[in-house]
Enzyme design. Structure first.
Site, short mmCIF file in Angstrom:
data_model
loop_
_atom_site.label_atom_id
_atom_site.label_comp_id
_atom_site.label_asym_id
_atom_site.label_seq_id
_atom_site.Cartn_x
_atom_site.Cartn_y
_atom_site.Cartn_z
N VAL A 6 40.28 46.70 35.36
CA VAL A 6 41.14 46.50 34.19
C VAL A 6 42.18 45.42 34.49
CG1 VAL A 6 40.80 48.87 33.36
CG2 VAL A 6 42.75 48.36 34.85
N GLU A 8 45.79 43.41 35.26
CA GLU A 8 46.69 43.61 36.40
C GLU A 8 47.95 44.38 36.00
OE1 GLU A 8 45.43 41.34 39.87
OE2 GLU A 8 44.76 43.11 38.84
N HIS A 56 37.24 42.65 45.63
CA HIS A 56 37.71 41.56 44.79
C HIS A 56 36.63 40.50 44.60
CE1 HIS A 56 40.45 37.85 44.22
NE2 HIS A 56 40.08 38.34 43.06
#
Length: 335
Positions: A6, A8, A56
């Site tokens: 979602v 930041e 990431h």
């Protein structure tokens, strides 16, 4: 494994993690795709911190090959190994990094945008900066990159870094002014460049008065006049602060070895591969030249350019930046 991706927002991520912890079995890995937020914050409201890990993916995720695997002090070795296996299975290149704001790649490259903004507010033309960085070998310059990722991202990420590293962030009014004028980069076709279907992005001259207004507000030009600067100096003023931050990343043990940062800069930031990666390139240019330049600029333009302790030690001792730290330096890296 569950991967959260979602926006930041710390409260939103914390809420999601406490919910998925209740739903998922106790051996399930809880991963986040955050690009900047400290993982200890993300997992703060859970009791399974050994299962919390950063996965990431770089944008666009189906194209960019890098997978930054972020470990905290509490992440279990098994979770790290499992995520590395997943990364290889989906044909990504996994690099394991430590936990801090921005991790390895975005942390090392946050001064890239910052220094480009400082240069513009010192009177350097936006499009000249982009052209020179593209000529150096990056796919696009910092301003076209801002247009591409959208200004919302730039503002959110900028806020994270300003909180984490207040001593070396430049608070620029420019992006706020662009948003107020109804621009949002490529998303709505209007940014520093004009985006029309079927044609290449072209510089938008109507952005210049907004830049002028931003320069007036920031007021950092020496004696109110634009600085005189060569093409070579522009490239160095954008990239040497990245080298400086990469030195901090190495010194803090966020990456285990310099070559991890080189690989990550090429695969995650599209640093030109023929230059060997950010640390390798800095060693070619010479740590002494990088250090002397940063020191000179810090005296002229402030602490943003101040050389890190690691860079100073290496430059004055004639040691390459990529040389492994001696065991006596108490490296804090943990695998």
């Amino acid at each position: 494994m569950v991967i959260e991706a979602v926006i930041e927002s710390v409260p939103l991520k914390q809420k999601i993690f406490s919910e998925i912890e209740k739903i998922c079995p106790p051996h399930c890995i809880l991963a986040t795709n955050t690009s900047t937020i400290d993982l200890n914050l993300v997992g703060e409201k859970t009791s399974s911190q050994d299962r919390i890990i950063g996965a990431h993916f770089f944008s666009p995720a189906h194209i960019m090959p890098l997978l930054e695997i972020v470990r905290t002090e509490k992440t279990s070795a098994q979770a790290i190994l499992d995520l590395m296996t997943v990364g290889k299975t989906i044909k990504k290149v996994p690099v394991v990094v430590g936990n801090c704001t921005g991790f390895a790649v975005n942390r090392a490259f946050f001064p890239y945008t910052q220094s480009a903004l400082i240069l513009v507010h010192l009177g350097v033309d936006v499009f000249r900066i982009d052209k020179l960085i593209s000529s150096f070998g990056l796919p696009m310059g910092p301003y076209q990159l801002q247009d591409l990722s959208g200004y919302g991202v730039a503002l959110a990420v900028g806020k994270e870094f300003a909180n984490a590293f207040p001593d070396r962030t430049f608070q620029s009014p420019l992006i706020d002014l662009l948003v107020k004028s109804g621009r949002n980069g490529k998303t709505n076709g209007k940014g520093y460049y004009i985006y029309e279907k079927g044609s290449k992005p072209r510089p938008d001259p109507s952005v210049l008065p907004i830049i002028e207004e931003s320069r007036r507000l920031a007021n950092i030009m020496p004696n109110g006049k634009p600085i005189n600067i060569t093409d070579k100096e522009i490239v160095e003023m954008v990239l040497f602060p990245v080298v400086n931050e990469a030195c901090r990343v190495l010194d803090e043990g966020v990456v285990v070895r310099a070559s991890d940062l080189d690989t990550a800069s090429v695969l995650g930031m599209s640093f030109p591969s023929y230059r060997g990666g950010i640390v390798f390139w800095a060693d070619l240019v010479g740590p002494k030249h990088v250090y002397d330049s940063l020191k000179k600029w810090s005296q002229r333009f402030g602490d943003f350019y101040k050389p890190s302790k690691f860079l100073e030690e290496r430059a004055t001792g004639g040691i390459p930046l990529s040389a492994p730290a001696s065991s006596s330096s108490g490296s804090r890296s943990r695998m």
